[in-house]
Motif scaffolding. Structure first.
Motif, PDB file in Angstrom:
ATOM      1  N   ALA A 118     -16.390 -18.379  -5.484  1.00 34.54           N
ATOM      2  CA  ALA A 118     -15.449 -17.337  -6.260  1.00 34.54           C
ATOM      3  C   ALA A 118     -15.469 -16.087  -5.459  1.00 34.54           C
ATOM      4  CB  ALA A 118     -15.850 -17.268  -7.524  1.00 34.54           C
ATOM      5  N   PRO A 119     -14.621 -15.751  -4.535  1.00 31.88           N
ATOM      6  CA  PRO A 119     -14.458 -14.291  -3.830  1.00 31.88           C
ATOM      7  C   PRO A 119     -14.077 -13.325  -4.731  1.00 31.88           C
ATOM      8  CG  PRO A 119     -13.581 -16.226  -2.548  1.00 31.88           C
ATOM      9  CD  PRO A 119     -13.785 -16.885  -3.692  1.00 31.88           C
ATOM     10  N   ASN A 120     -13.243 -13.613  -5.739  1.00 28.71           N
ATOM     11  CA  ASN A 120     -12.557 -12.758  -6.608  1.00 28.71           C
ATOM     12  C   ASN A 120     -11.794 -11.752  -6.128  1.00 28.71           C
ATOM     13  OD1 ASN A 120     -12.595 -11.895  -9.369  1.00 28.71           O
ATOM     14  ND2 ASN A 120     -14.525 -10.343  -8.863  1.00 28.71           N
ATOM     15  N   TYR A 121     -10.848 -12.159  -5.191  1.00 26.27           N
ATOM     16  CA  TYR A 121      -9.880 -11.512  -4.305  1.00 26.27           C
ATOM     17  C   TYR A 121      -9.151 -10.465  -5.199  1.00 26.27           C
ATOM     18  CZ  TYR A 121     -10.980 -14.756  -0.368  1.00 26.27           C
ATOM     19  OH  TYR A 121     -11.491 -15.686   0.455  1.00 26.27           O
ATOM     20  N   LEU A 122      -8.586  -9.326  -4.741  1.00 21.58           N
ATOM     21  CA  LEU A 122      -7.598  -8.750  -5.428  1.00 21.58           C
ATOM     22  C   LEU A 122      -8.157  -8.246  -6.693  1.00 21.58           C
ATOM     23  CD1 LEU A 122      -4.509  -9.869  -3.540  1.00 21.58           C
ATOM     24  CD2 LEU A 122      -5.697  -8.016  -2.874  1.00 21.58           C
ATOM     25  N   SER A 123      -9.455  -8.054  -6.871  1.00 22.32           N
ATOM     26  CA  SER A 123      -9.679  -7.856  -8.314  1.00 22.32           C
ATOM     27  C   SER A 123     -10.073  -6.514  -8.853  1.00 22.32           C
ATOM     28  CB  SER A 123     -10.921  -8.539  -8.601  1.00 22.32           C
ATOM     29  OG  SER A 123     -11.983  -8.098  -7.789  1.00 22.32           O
ATOM     30  N   THR A 124      -9.621  -5.413  -7.722  1.00 22.19           N
ATOM     31  CA  THR A 124      -9.885  -3.905  -8.169  1.00 22.19           C
ATOM     32  C   THR A 124      -8.486  -3.403  -7.906  1.00 22.19           C
ATOM     33  OG1 THR A 124     -10.444  -3.255  -5.986  1.00 22.19           O
ATOM     34  CG2 THR A 124     -12.121  -4.215  -7.276  1.00 22.19           C
ATOM     35  N   ASP A 125      -8.230  -2.302  -8.419  1.00 17.68           N
ATOM     36  CA  ASP A 125      -7.120  -1.385  -8.288  1.00 17.68           C
ATOM     37  C   ASP A 125      -6.983  -0.988  -6.830  1.00 17.68           C
ATOM     38  OD1 ASP A 125      -6.582  -1.729 -11.099  1.00 17.68           O
ATOM     39  OD2 ASP A 125      -7.113   0.284 -11.586  1.00 17.68           O
ATOM     40  N   GLY A 126      -8.062  -0.785  -6.398  1.00 11.70           N
ATOM     41  CA  GLY A 126      -8.195  -0.131  -5.022  1.00 11.70           C
ATOM     42  C   GLY A 126      -7.526  -1.210  -3.939  1.00 11.70           C
ATOM     43  N   ASP A 127      -8.054  -2.507  -4.025  1.00 15.71           N
ATOM     44  CA  ASP A 127      -7.945  -3.475  -3.095  1.00 15.71           C
ATOM     45  C   ASP A 127      -6.387  -3.767  -3.403  1.00 15.71           C
ATOM     46  OD1 ASP A 127     -10.365  -3.750  -2.410  1.00 15.71           O
ATOM     47  OD2 ASP A 127     -10.790  -5.739  -3.072  1.00 15.71           O
ATOM     48  N   ARG A 128      -5.930  -3.888  -4.471  1.00 14.14           N
ATOM     49  CA  ARG A 128      -4.360  -4.006  -4.668  1.00 14.14           C
ATOM     50  C   ARG A 128      -3.546  -2.923  -4.073  1.00 14.14           C
ATOM     51  NH1 ARG A 128      -6.500  -6.148  -9.601  1.00 14.14           N
ATOM     52  NH2 ARG A 128      -6.347  -4.085 -10.714  1.00 14.14           N
ATOM     53  N   GLU A 129      -4.280  -1.512  -4.228  1.00 10.18           N
ATOM     54  CA  GLU A 129      -3.320  -0.607  -3.477  1.00 10.18           C
ATOM     55  C   GLU A 129      -3.218  -0.904  -2.099  1.00 10.18           C
ATOM     56  OE1 GLU A 129      -5.254   3.123  -4.722  1.00 10.18           O
ATOM     57  OE2 GLU A 129      -4.601   2.657  -6.959  1.00 10.18           O
ATOM     58  N   VAL A 130      -4.334  -1.327  -1.477  1.00 11.76           N
ATOM     59  CA  VAL A 130      -4.389  -1.523   0.151  1.00 11.76           C
ATOM     60  C   VAL A 130      -3.447  -2.450   0.372  1.00 11.76           C
ATOM     61  CG1 VAL A 130      -5.776  -1.752   1.916  1.00 11.76           C
ATOM     62  CG2 VAL A 130      -6.635  -0.576   0.281  1.00 11.76           C
ATOM     63  N   ALA A 131      -3.492  -3.533  -0.429  1.00  4.84           N
ATOM     64  CA  ALA A 131      -2.755  -4.711  -0.335  1.00  4.84           C
ATOM     65  C   ALA A 131      -1.389  -4.276  -0.107  1.00  4.84           C
ATOM     66  CB  ALA A 131      -2.660  -5.889  -1.179  1.00  4.84           C
ATOM     67  N   SER A 132      -0.527  -3.676  -0.970  1.00  2.83           N
ATOM     68  CA  SER A 132       0.822  -3.273  -1.216  1.00  2.83           C
ATOM     69  C   SER A 132       1.015  -1.995   0.131  1.00  2.83           C
ATOM     70  CB  SER A 132       1.223  -2.778  -2.522  1.00  2.83           C
ATOM     71  OG  SER A 132       0.443  -1.325  -2.831  1.00  2.83           O
ATOM     72  N   ALA A 133       0.192  -1.508   0.340  1.00  2.00           N
ATOM     73  CA  ALA A 133       0.360  -0.439   1.591  1.00  2.00           C
ATOM     74  C   ALA A 133       0.241  -1.269   2.590  1.00  2.00           C
ATOM     75  CB  ALA A 133      -0.821   0.713   1.502  1.00  2.00           C
ATOM     76  N   SER A 134      -0.414  -2.276   2.830  1.00  5.70           N
ATOM     77  CA  SER A 134      -0.540  -2.979   4.151  1.00  5.70           C
ATOM     78  C   SER A 134       0.809  -3.805   4.450  1.00  5.70           C
ATOM     79  CB  SER A 134      -1.539  -4.020   3.703  1.00  5.70           C
ATOM     80  OG  SER A 134      -2.802  -3.706   3.714  1.00  5.70           O
ATOM     81  N   ILE A 135       1.337  -4.219   3.552  1.00  5.88           N
ATOM     82  CA  ILE A 135       2.793  -4.732   3.466  1.00  5.88           C
ATOM     83  C   ILE A 135       3.825  -3.779   3.963  1.00  5.88           C
ATOM     84  CG2 ILE A 135       4.670  -5.988   2.412  1.00  5.88           C
ATOM     85  CD1 ILE A 135       2.676  -7.472   0.665  1.00  5.88           C
ATOM     86  N   ARG A 136       3.674  -2.610   3.427  1.00 14.21           N
ATOM     87  CA  ARG A 136       4.631  -1.598   3.875  1.00 14.21           C
ATOM     88  C   ARG A 136       4.284  -1.190   5.202  1.00 14.21           C
ATOM     89  NH1 ARG A 136       7.092  -0.024  -0.636  1.00 14.21           N
ATOM     90  NH2 ARG A 136       5.973  -0.253  -2.724  1.00 14.21           N
ATOM     91  N   ALA A 137       3.128  -0.885   5.590  1.00 15.92           N
ATOM     92  CA  ALA A 137       2.596  -0.791   7.114  1.00 15.92           C
ATOM     93  C   ALA A 137       3.358  -1.948   8.018  1.00 15.92           C
ATOM     94  CB  ALA A 137       1.216  -0.641   7.304  1.00 15.92           C
ATOM     95  N   ALA A 138       3.267  -2.983   7.767  1.00 13.60           N
ATOM     96  CA  ALA A 138       4.009  -4.182   8.627  1.00 13.60           C
ATOM     97  C   ALA A 138       5.275  -3.849   8.655  1.00 13.60           C
ATOM     98  CB  ALA A 138       3.631  -5.643   7.850  1.00 13.60           C
ATOM     99  N   ARG A 139       5.868  -3.482   7.756  1.00 20.06           N
ATOM    100  CA  ARG A 139       7.589  -3.257   7.465  1.00 20.06           C
ATOM    101  C   ARG A 139       7.877  -2.084   8.544  1.00 20.06           C
ATOM    102  NH1 ARG A 139       8.681  -3.957   1.012  1.00 20.06           N
ATOM    103  NH2 ARG A 139       8.945  -6.302   1.069  1.00 20.06           N
ATOM    104  N   ARG A 140       6.975  -0.949   8.521  1.00 22.46           N
ATOM    105  CA  ARG A 140       7.384   0.188   9.339  1.00 22.46           C
ATOM    106  C   ARG A 140       7.050  -0.170  10.760  1.00 22.46           C
ATOM    107  NH1 ARG A 140       3.879   2.463   5.456  1.00 22.46           N
ATOM    108  NH2 ARG A 140       2.086   2.743   7.135  1.00 22.46           N
TER     109      ARG A 140
END
Length: 539
Positions: free
Chosen positions: A415-437
């Motif tokens: 059970a890796p518990n992925y994306l279980s913190t606010d910080g990890d979810r923030e980095v996830a959304s920022a990562s997709i935006r970085a790929a778009r840029r």
């Protein structure tokens, strides 16, 4: 007076060291420990031989992951952060372990990763301490000096391929302020470069080729395959041997134990042996020999968000392999030159950057591939496209590995518990935006990139974080489940000795207190190098 019945187990004898697991760390340990003829070493591997063509052809990872001949076939529990999905979780069950089925990328991580370990109380584990150990095992194709070596066993080479679209993306990264660099292994990864790989002349160079093949003649080294560890034998607070199944038969070996079964296998075996969270052990009818709640906890992994874009004006693997003639060309290129797509690692171009300026070092990593598909093992898409995968290098989320049965053949609950913190979810959304840029740079305008995964209609941070849960997958870097530390709750101390049990050490990625900023094969070898030095010094 009646005598006791004979022990039904085959007695394999006594050894100075029993190494459990013949993966990246185990093969290294077997080499180093058996170098002293005064030692006797038994190396155990639950899987079979690595003499299988798909192990050695680089693209063969596609046919080794999920294959019971080479893979344990694990899966995660249903993950809330992945919107209820379960992920396949490949782990090597073959000589060479994960080095026989992995992506072959040679990456050490960043200096700050190891300096953080030292700051957590793990003396001797800072970057300056571990760099010589990386150099000890490395056989680099071109570089030597303070950061590379050509005298070690583990061959590191450039990938034998060229894709103009990847050159263009590297130039696009420079437009974003991410410079091209030539080497990801000097301690600061910020920049873009092509991944170097553990290959030699177009073939995979796994831990068996590196560390075992040259020393198989040693009379003090015994290697057994199809040898499944069942339980560590502990007498009066000391590990004295191991119960196992050898080709399905019960067997026993005697000696001090070094666990190198990986971040899944090591905590599983400890728990089966009565070392772990007392409540978990009692639930499965296992006698508690050492109540250690942290065994199996602290699981960390890299979750990769696979964004994808249609492109124009450049060739990708999608259309190359779409015809019989294209596939024939691919086969001929590999047969004649050991190059081209069959020599490819899963990822070719890497880009390290910051998702936010507040991070001191690069905290996200791109793996850019000239192809797209729904998931590995599925057909490539029928149109030209690229995948721009991005992962959070230092996730905050922590998970667990726990036995589900006293049966050593029963898969554990992962059970890796992925994306279980606010910080990890923030980095996830920022990562997709970085790929778009990255894909919106002027350099890539002529290729007219069109996002189709996750989709341009998703714009809010909440929508992007949820989309990450829909499309992300592991890149198979589990660590941390037998954490090293100076504190009494740590599973092992900085000398990798299990706290509370003598004669037992752990020497694999499970000892990492925090995950490294990159792939884990090279760090696993380094950990084994350091473990071997400490074991030999103690003897």
């Amino acid at each position: 007076m009646s005598s006791l019945p004979p022990d039904p187990r085959l007695d394999l004898g006594r050894y100075s060291h029993i190494v459990v697991g013949a993966g990246s760390a185990g093969c290294t340990l077997a080499n180093r420990l058996s170098a002293d003829p005064k030692n006797s070493v038994l190396l155990l591997e639950a899987g079979g031989s690595d003499r299988y063509h798909w192990v050695h052809i680089p693209v063969g990872y596609l046919y080794c992951m999920g294959n019971p001949r080479t893979d344990w076939g694990y899966a995660t529990e249903a993950e809330a952060g992945l919107n209820g999905r379960r992920l396949a979780y490949p782990r090597g069950k073959v000589m060479g372990g994960c080095s026989s089925i992995n992506g072959m990328i040679y990456m050490r991580g960043q200096a700050a990763d190891y300096d953080r370990w030292r700051q957590l109380g793990n003396a001797g584990w800072g970057w300056d301490d571990v760099l010589p150990l990386f150099l000890k095992s490395e056989n680099h194709h071109a570089l030597s000096g303070p950061f590379h070596s050509q005298s070690g066993e583990l061959r590191v080479e450039k990938q034998r391929l060229s894709w103009p679209i990847l050159d263009a993306i590297r130039e696009a990264a420079e437009e974003m302020g991410v410079p091209p660099i030539e080497d990801f292994n000097r301690g600061d990864n910020f920049g873009s470069s092509y991944f170097e790989v553990t290959q030699k002349a177009g073939f995979r160079f796994n831990a068996v080729r590196a560390f075992l093949a040259p020393i198989r003649h040693r009379k003090n080294l015994r290697i057994l395959t199809q040898a499944q560890a069942e339980r560590i034998r502990i007498e009066e607070g000391r590990a004295t041997g191991l119960d196992l199944r050898l080709d399905g038969r019960p067997a026993r070996a005697h000696g001090e134990i070094v666990l190198a079964a990986g971040a899944i296998g090591t905590p599983q075996l400890l728990q089966l042996s009565g070392i772990g969270p007392a409540e978990l052990l009692r639930r499965h009818g296992i006698d508690v020999l050492l109540d250690r709640p942290t065994v199996g906890e602290n699981l960390q992994d890299h979750l990769q968000i696979r964004t994808a874009f249609r492109i124009e004006g450049a060739r990708t693997l999608n259309e190359w392999q779409a015809t019989l003639w294209g596939k024939a060309q691919i086969g001929l290129q590999y047969a004649l030159k050991r190059s081209g797509p069959m020599a490819m690692a899963p990822s070719q171009l890497g880009i390290f950057m910051k998702s936010d300026p507040r991070f001191e070092t690069a905290n996200i990593e791109f793996h850019v591939q000239p192809l797209s598909l729904d998931r590995f093992g599925q057909p490539l898409d029928a149109f030209p496209a690229i995948t721009v995968s991005v992962c959070n290098l230092r996730p905050e989320s922590r998970g667990s590995v726990r036995i589900t049965s006293p049966d050593p053949f029963a898969p554990p609950a992962i059970a890796p518990n992925y994306l279980s913190t606010d910080g990890d979810r923030e980095v996830a959304s920022a990562s997709i935006r970085a790929a778009r840029r990255l894909m919106a740079t002027r350099r890539l305008e002529r290729h007219r990139p069109q996002e189709f995964k996750p989709g341009v209609h998703l714009q809010s941070d909440e929508d992007l974080a949820r989309a990450a849960g829909d499309i992300a997958t592991t890149i198979f870097h589990p660590v941390g489940t037998a954490r090293m530390g100076a504190d009494p709750d740590a599973v092992v101390d900085p000398q990798l000795r299990l706290r509370g049990i003598a004669g037992l050490r752990v020497a694999d990625c499970s000892i990492m207190p925090t995950i490294v900023s990159g792939n884990t094969h090279a760090p696993a070898v380094m950990i084994a190098e350091k473990a071997a030095e400490m074991i030999l010094a103690d003897r």
